[in-house]
Scaffold this active site. Sequence first.
Site, short mmCIF file in Angstrom:
data_model
loop_
_atom_site.label_atom_id
_atom_site.label_comp_id
_atom_site.label_asym_id
_atom_site.label_seq_id
_atom_site.Cartn_x
_atom_site.Cartn_y
_atom_site.Cartn_z
N ARG A 32 0.77 -1.27 0.01
CA ARG A 32 -0.13 -0.06 -0.07
C ARG A 32 0.85 1.30 -0.01
O ARG A 32 1.74 1.41 0.73
CB ARG A 32 -0.93 0.08 1.25
CG ARG A 32 -1.97 -1.08 1.21
CD ARG A 32 -3.09 -0.42 0.13
NE ARG A 32 -4.16 -1.79 0.01
CZ ARG A 32 -5.24 -1.59 -0.92
NH1 ARG A 32 -5.33 -0.34 -1.60
NH2 ARG A 32 -5.89 -2.48 -1.03
N GLU A 43 -2.28 7.93 -4.92
CA GLU A 43 -2.65 7.27 -6.36
C GLU A 43 -4.23 7.68 -6.81
O GLU A 43 -4.34 7.52 -7.93
CB GLU A 43 -2.30 5.91 -6.21
CG GLU A 43 -3.12 4.97 -5.38
CD GLU A 43 -2.59 3.66 -5.14
OE1 GLU A 43 -3.68 2.94 -5.15
OE2 GLU A 43 -1.58 3.20 -5.30
N HIS A 56 -0.09 0.59 -9.81
CA HIS A 56 -0.51 -0.24 -9.26
C HIS A 56 -1.04 -1.38 -10.07
O HIS A 56 -2.13 -1.92 -10.33
CB HIS A 56 -2.08 0.33 -8.70
CG HIS A 56 -2.36 -0.13 -7.22
ND1 HIS A 56 -2.61 0.44 -6.41
CD2 HIS A 56 -2.66 -1.59 -7.03
CE1 HIS A 56 -3.26 -0.36 -5.36
NE2 HIS A 56 -3.07 -1.53 -5.85
#
EC number: 1.1.1.345
Length: 332
Positions: A237, A266, A298
């Site tokens: 994360r 993000e 991601h």
Amino acid sequence: MKILVFGARDYEEPVIKKWSEEHKDVQVDIYPENMTEENVVKAKGYDGISIQQTNYIDNPYIYETLKDAGVKVIASRTAGVDMIHFDLVNENGLIVTNVPSYSPNAIAELAVTQAMNLLRKTPLVKKKVCEGDYRWIAELLGTEVRSITVGVIGTGKIGATSAKLFKGLGANVIAFDQYPNSDLNDILTYKDSLEDLLKEADLITLHTPLLEGTKHMINKDTLAIMKDGAYIVNTGRGGLINTGDLIEALESGKIRAAALDTFETEGLFLNKKMNPGELTDPEINKLLSMEQVIFTHHLGFFTSTAIENIVYSSLSSAVEVIKTGTATNRVN
């Protein structure tokens, strides 16, 4: 029984249709946009909804509308559910499910791939080749995985898979987890504290959830403990790292290089096609400009196997809640 899938992507639609064909008693409809206060009314008449990771919902009106619409379950197509406001969920009697394990290999393989890219200086090699420089120079001298100590932070399914892959490549693997897994003792050595791991590791890879106790676990103080010239890989994360502190460590050379797949901010750019200059976050732009940073958006989860597992698990959990009032993957 009816389920509405919000934010369905083109790569998800064939899988959703495949699941629907296998579950004729369930009507599944697709809505391409994320759920918002403007379109949440589309959930009226549905027993459950499914959302994805960029669908941040903190507006009380959305949860109230879902309750009034008769929705029983929010089935997240993610492992992490930090985009959901659980006080509002509970106030409105909703149930949230997640996909706790969709493909540990997908994320673990990216972590190992990016670690190897850092060690073999792949981005710099590409830059030199594009400049027409094909010399063997000290600047490009790589490091073998078997010569380093890898510190795995978090040994759940993804961290454990990463540890096994690194061990298979010959690395010395150490780990830290609040809840050590004795099944891994033959491939790694647990350290008593995060600090002990950071002192020994040449490269760390992050695989912990984002909790109050793990937020910014990598910061100026913990970075100072690390070896000079160490590497960082984060496919966990974004909030696990204090980005500003990492940038300073990269600029000073304390951290040699980093491969980052997740970022604290993000939500500003994930799954968007942006024009030059449109992304204005100064820390993200700084990371993008740094040659010693490998930046991916991601993508750790993004394999065909993982997408199928995510969709199937999410929809099946929604059905489980609708039929029984709870689910194996319930998170509240």
